[in-house]
Design a protein around this motif. Structure first.
Motif, PDB file in Angstrom:
ATOM      1  N   ILE A 208       0.857  -1.205   0.000  1.00  0.00           N
ATOM      2  CA  ILE A 208       0.000   0.000   0.000  1.00  0.00           C
ATOM      3  C   ILE A 208       0.885   1.245   0.000  1.00  0.00           C
ATOM      4  N   ASN A 209       1.881   1.243   0.850  1.00  0.00           N
ATOM      5  CA  ASN A 209       2.788   2.403   0.900  1.00  0.00           C
ATOM      6  C   ASN A 209       3.500   2.614  -0.433  1.00  0.00           C
ATOM      7  N   ALA A 210       3.929   1.520  -1.054  1.00  0.00           N
ATOM      8  CA  ALA A 210       4.654   1.631  -2.328  1.00  0.00           C
ATOM      9  C   ALA A 210       3.750   2.216  -3.412  1.00  0.00           C
ATOM     10  N   MET A 211       2.507   1.759  -3.450  1.00  0.00           N
ATOM     11  CA  MET A 211       1.592   2.261  -4.495  1.00  0.00           C
ATOM     12  C   MET A 211       1.204   3.712  -4.230  1.00  0.00           C
ATOM     13  N   ARG A 212       0.974   4.021  -2.955  1.00  0.00           N
ATOM     14  CA  ARG A 212       0.646   5.399  -2.571  1.00  0.00           C
ATOM     15  C   ARG A 212       1.793   6.340  -2.978  1.00  0.00           C
ATOM     16  N   ALA A 213       3.023   5.886  -2.750  1.00  0.00           N
ATOM     17  CA  ALA A 213       4.192   6.714  -3.062  1.00  0.00           C
ATOM     18  C   ALA A 213       4.282   6.999  -4.566  1.00  0.00           C
ATOM     19  N   GLU A 214       3.690   6.130  -5.364  1.00  0.00           N
ATOM     20  CA  GLU A 214       3.683   6.344  -6.819  1.00  0.00           C
ATOM     21  C   GLU A 214       2.457   7.140  -7.262  1.00  0.00           C
ATOM     22  N   GLY A 215       1.700   7.636  -6.299  1.00  0.00           N
ATOM     23  CA  GLY A 215       0.573   8.513  -6.622  1.00  0.00           C
ATOM     24  C   GLY A 215      -0.744   7.801  -6.836  1.00  0.00           C
ATOM     25  N   MET A 216      -0.804   6.505  -6.555  1.00  0.00           N
ATOM     26  CA  MET A 216      -2.071   5.793  -6.758  1.00  0.00           C
ATOM     27  C   MET A 216      -3.043   6.034  -5.609  1.00  0.00           C
ATOM     28  N   GLY A 217      -4.330   5.984  -5.927  1.00  0.00           N
ATOM     29  CA  GLY A 217      -5.375   6.096  -4.909  1.00  0.00           C
ATOM     30  C   GLY A 217      -6.327   4.914  -5.022  1.00  0.00           C
ATOM     31  N   ASN A 218      -7.391   4.972  -4.253  1.00  0.00           N
ATOM     32  CA  ASN A 218      -8.408   3.906  -4.234  1.00  0.00           C
ATOM     33  C   ASN A 218      -7.790   2.528  -3.977  1.00  0.00           C
ATOM     34  N   LEU A 219      -7.049   2.458  -2.885  1.00  0.00           N
ATOM     35  CA  LEU A 219      -6.336   1.237  -2.507  1.00  0.00           C
ATOM     36  C   LEU A 219      -7.079   0.542  -1.366  1.00  0.00           C
ATOM     37  N   GLY A 220      -7.184  -0.780  -1.466  1.00  0.00           N
ATOM     38  CA  GLY A 220      -7.954  -1.498  -0.440  1.00  0.00           C
ATOM     39  C   GLY A 220      -7.337  -2.825  -0.053  1.00  0.00           C
ATOM     40  N   ALA A 221      -8.118  -3.600   0.695  1.00  0.00           N
ATOM     41  CA  ALA A 221      -7.699  -4.945   1.097  1.00  0.00           C
ATOM     42  C   ALA A 221      -8.856  -5.894   0.813  1.00  0.00           C
ATOM     43  N   VAL A 222      -8.531  -7.108   0.367  1.00  0.00           N
ATOM     44  CA  VAL A 222      -9.570  -8.104   0.071  1.00  0.00           C
ATOM     45  C   VAL A 222      -9.378  -9.319   0.982  1.00  0.00           C
ATOM     46  N   CYS A 223     -10.335  -9.528   1.878  1.00  0.00           N
ATOM     47  CA  CYS A 223     -10.287 -10.671   2.794  1.00  0.00           C
ATOM     48  C   CYS A 223     -11.484 -11.577   2.531  1.00  0.00           C
ATOM     49  N   ASN A 224     -11.356 -12.834   2.919  1.00  0.00           N
ATOM     50  CA  ASN A 224     -12.524 -13.719   2.808  1.00  0.00           C
ATOM     51  C   ASN A 224     -13.121 -13.959   4.194  1.00  0.00           C
ATOM     52  N   PHE A 225     -14.429 -14.172   4.186  1.00  0.00           N
ATOM     53  CA  PHE A 225     -15.161 -14.310   5.444  1.00  0.00           C
ATOM     54  C   PHE A 225     -16.125 -15.491   5.366  1.00  0.00           C
ATOM     55  N   GLU A 226     -16.178 -16.239   6.463  1.00  0.00           N
ATOM     56  CA  GLU A 226     -17.160 -17.313   6.604  1.00  0.00           C
ATOM     57  C   GLU A 226     -17.791 -17.167   7.970  1.00  0.00           C
ATOM     58  N   ASP A 227     -19.117 -17.200   7.994  1.00  0.00           N
ATOM     59  CA  ASP A 227     -19.856 -17.081   9.240  1.00  0.00           C
ATOM     60  C   ASP A 227     -19.706 -18.401   9.999  1.00  0.00           C
ATOM     61  N   SER A 228     -19.129 -18.341  11.200  1.00  0.00           N
ATOM     62  CA  SER A 228     -18.915 -19.571  11.980  1.00  0.00           C
ATOM     63  C   SER A 228     -20.077 -19.810  12.913  1.00  0.00           C
ATOM     64  N   ILE A 229     -20.709 -20.952  12.763  1.00  0.00           N
ATOM     65  CA  ILE A 229     -21.898 -21.257  13.559  1.00  0.00           C
ATOM     66  C   ILE A 229     -21.588 -22.490  14.422  1.00  0.00           C
ATOM     67  N   PRO A 230     -21.862 -22.424  15.728  1.00  0.00           N
ATOM     68  CA  PRO A 230     -21.610 -23.602  16.568  1.00  0.00           C
ATOM     69  C   PRO A 230     -22.465 -24.774  16.092  1.00  0.00           C
ATOM     70  N   ALA A 231     -21.874 -25.968  16.038  1.00  0.00           N
ATOM     71  CA  ALA A 231     -22.596 -27.145  15.541  1.00  0.00           C
ATOM     72  C   ALA A 231     -23.720 -27.558  16.484  1.00  0.00           C
ATOM     73  N   SER A 232     -23.633 -27.151  17.761  1.00  0.00           N
ATOM     74  CA  SER A 232     -24.701 -27.459  18.722  1.00  0.00           C
ATOM     75  C   SER A 232     -24.700 -26.373  19.788  1.00  0.00           C
ATOM     76  N   ASP A 233     -25.600 -26.527  20.750  1.00  0.00           N
ATOM     77  CA  ASP A 233     -25.656 -25.540  21.838  1.00  0.00           C
ATOM     78  C   ASP A 233     -24.588 -25.775  22.901  1.00  0.00           C
ATOM     79  N   ALA A 234     -23.842 -26.859  22.765  1.00  0.00           N
ATOM     80  CA  ALA A 234     -22.819 -27.171  23.783  1.00  0.00           C
ATOM     81  C   ALA A 234     -21.809 -26.032  23.882  1.00  0.00           C
ATOM     82  N   PRO A 235     -21.458 -25.611  25.107  1.00  0.00           N
ATOM     83  CA  PRO A 235     -20.488 -24.513  25.269  1.00  0.00           C
ATOM     84  C   PRO A 235     -19.178 -24.787  24.528  1.00  0.00           C
ATOM     85  N   ALA A 236     -18.760 -26.041  24.475  1.00  0.00           N
ATOM     86  CA  ALA A 236     -17.490 -26.349  23.789  1.00  0.00           C
ATOM     87  C   ALA A 236     -17.604 -26.049  22.298  1.00  0.00           C
TER      88      ALA A 236
END
Ligand code: FCB
Length: 444
Positions: A208-236
Motif C-alpha cells: 500500500i505504501n509503495a503504491m501510494r508513493a507512486e501517486g495511486m489512490g483507491n487502494l484497499g484490502a480483500v479478505c474472505n469471510f465465513e460465518d462460523s456457527i456452533p454445531a450445537s448448543d454445547a459450550p465447547a
C-alpha cells in the motif's frame, strides 16, 4: 422461491463487476511467465484433482478480448483481475519479463476500451518459485520483495487502474496453505502458519505504501469471510466457533484496523510469531480507502479433543453447491456487519460471491437455475445491508468464466460463462443472460 429483485434496489452508482484471477484463467505456460509454487504443488501427486494445473487454463492470455467483450456485454461496470507476480518478474525479483509487462498493458487497455473499470489484485496466489525457495511467506523479506513488485506495477499501470488491492484473501495465503496444507505450498506447520499470517499483512501494508508513493489512490484490502456457527448448543462447540471466527475472520481485520491480534488466535499462534511482530503494526495499519469481502458460505464448528485449535468443521443442514458449501445468504449480511465493526464508515465492496454448479450444456444453452437463485438471494441481502446503512458500494461476481479451481482442478464450475476445457469454447449460461437483463432494468 424468493421475491424478484429489481435493479432499483441498489443506488444508481452502485458498481457491478466480475472477478477472476491470473493463474485460474490466463494459461501460465504462455508468454514467458516464471514457475510458481502452484505449478510444483500441482505436479506433486495427491494435491490437485487429476494433477491438473494452470498451464493452459482458459487461455485467457490469447482470448482476453473476447472475454472482456463478454463482461462488457453483460453490462458490468468493473472487472476485478489479478497480475501474476511470476509473469511480470519470473524470478520474483530482478529483471521483468517484457512479454508479461506488455500483456497487462494490453489487458488493461482492453478493459478501458470496453468501459470496464480495472480493479487489480496484485497477488492471487501464484508465488514465483524462486521466492518459494527462499521460504516464501515464511520469510519476512517477502514484504520488501512484494513492495518492489507493487512499485513496478504502480509505475507501469497505476494511471490506468481504477483500484488496487495487494493480496487476495490473506487467510487462504497463510492458514489454508500453511496449516491445513490444502493449497500451495501445502505445509502443515503451526510456526510457518503464524509467520505467514503476520508477513502477509506486513506485505500488504508495504505494498500500500509503495503504491501510494507512486501517486495511486483507491487502494484497499480483500479478505474472505465465513460465518462460523456452533454445531450445537454445547459450550465447547460455541468456543470452537469463536476460535474459528477469530482465525478466519477477525485476525486480519484486527491487524489491519486495530493493530492487534485476537486473544483466541494468540492462544495458539502467539509463541510462533516472529520476534518484534508488535512493531510492524505501523506498516500493517497504513490507511486504506476501502475493504473488500469475499463471501461464499458459512461453516459449522464442533469442539475436537486434542491440540489447539480444537476445531472440527461438520456438515450443515442447508442446500449445498457443487463445492458442498451450504447456501446461507443471511451469513453475508452478518459478515458485512462484522467488517463494519472494525472500520465504521469505510466503503465496502463484495469482491467475490458466487457458486459452483453442475452446469451441463444442452443444445447450445447452459441452464443454471441454482446460480440465478443464489445470486438473487445474496444480492437481496446486499441491498438490505445498504438500506441498513452499511456503506456497500459494489458487488463482484465470482466468476466471469469457469476456471481452474485450485486443488479441485477444472471440475468445479463457478463461471457465468461456461468453458469447454477441450475446445476452450465459451457459452454464456442462463445466469449470464439473467444478470445482463437485470442490469438493463429487468427483475432478477
Ligand atoms: C476464493 C478464491 C477464488 C476462487 C473462489 C471460489 O477463495 O479467491 O480464487 O477459488 O474462492
Amino acid at each position: 422461491m424468493s421475491d424478484p429483485l429489481p435493479r432499483s434496489a441498489f443506488p444508481e452508482d452502485f458498481l457491478f463487476g466480475a472477478a477472476t484471477s491470473s493463474y485460474q484463467i490466463e494459461g501460465h505456460g504462455f508468454g514467458g511467465a516464471g514457475p510458481t509454487h502452484w505449478d510444483s504443488f500441482a505436479a506433486t501427486p495427491g494435491n490437485v484433482v487429476r494433477q491438473e494445473d494452470g498451464r493452459v487454463a482458459c487461455d485467457h492470455y490469447h482470448r482476453f478480448p473476447g472475454d472482456l467483450g463478454l463482461a462488457a456485454g453483460m453490462g458490468l461496470d468493473a472487472y476485478r483481475f489479478s497480475t501474476s507476480w511470476a509473469r511480470i518478474l519470473p524470478e520474483g525479483r530482478g529483471t521483468p519479463n517484457p512479454e508479461g509487462l506488455d500483456f497487462y498493458d494490453r489487458l488493461i487497455d482492453c478493459m478501458l476500451e470496453n468501459g470496464l473499470k480495472p480493479a487489480v489484485t496484485l497477488y492471487h496466489w501464484e508465488l514465483p518459485s524462486a521466492l518459494a525457495d527462499l521460504g516464501g511467506w515464511r520469510n519476512r523479506d517477502i514484504a520488501a520483495w512484494f513492495g518492489d513488485f507493487a512499485q513496478l506495477v504502480a509505475r507501469r499501470y497505476g494511471d490506468r487502474l481504477w483500484s488496487a488491492a495487494p493480496v487476495n484473501e490473506p487467510w487462504c495465503v497463510s492458514w489454508l496453505s500453511h496449516f491445513e496444507g490444502a493449497q500451495a505450498p501445502g505445509l502443515r506447520d503451526i510456526r510457518a502458519t503464524a509467520r505467514a499470517m503476520h508477513h502477509v499483512l506486513l506485505a500488504h501494508g508495504t505494498a500500500i505504501n509503495a503504491m501510494r508513493a507512486e501517486g495511486m489512490g483507491n487502494l484497499g484490502a480483500v479478505c474472505n469471510f465465513e460465518d462460523s456457527i456452533p454445531a450445537s448448543d454445547a459450550p465447547a462447540d460455541h468456543l470452537a466457533a469463536e476460535r474459528q471466527a477469530a482465525i478466519y475472520n477477525r485476525f486480519f481485520l484486527s491487524g489491519l484496523f486495530r493493530g492487534a491480534y485476537p486473544e483466541r488466535v494468540m492462544e495458539g499462534l502467539g509463541p510462533h510469531l516472529p520476534a518484534g511482530w508488535q512493531d510492524d503494526f505501523a506498516v500493517i495499519r497504513t490507511p486504506i480507502d476501502w475493504i473488500g469481502a469475499n463471501f461464499y458460505t458459512c461453516n459449522r464448528a464442533q469442539w475436537a479433543e486434542g491440540a489447539w485449535p480444537n476445531i472440527r468443521l461438520v456438515e450443515g443442514p442447508l442446500e449445498k453447491t457443487a463445492m458442498g458449501w451450504e447456501i446461507r445468504p443471511e451469513s453475508l449480511g452478518a459478515m458485512l456487519r462484522l467488517v463494519t465493526e472494525y472500520c465504521p464508515g469505510l466503503p465496502v465492496y463484495v469482491t467475490e460471491n458466487g457458486m459452483a454448479g453442475h452446469d451441463v450444456p444442452a443444445g447450445g444453452e447452459v441452464p443454471d437455475p441454482q446460480r440465478i437463485a443464489y445470486l438473487r438471494d445474496h444480492l437481496a441481502v446486499a441491498a438490505r445491508a445498504i438500506a441498513d446503512g452499511i456503506p456497500l458500494k459494489g458487488y463482484f461476481l465470482w466468476s466471469l468464466l469457469d476456471n481452474y479451481e485450485w486443488s479441485l482442478g477444472y471440475e468445479k464450475r463457478f463461471g457465468l460463462v461456461h468453458v469447454d476445457f477441450d475446445t476452450l469454447a465459451r457459452t454464456p449460461k442462463h445466469s449470464y443472460h439473467a444478470v445482463k437483463a437485470f442490469l438493463r432494468g429487468s427483475d432478477l
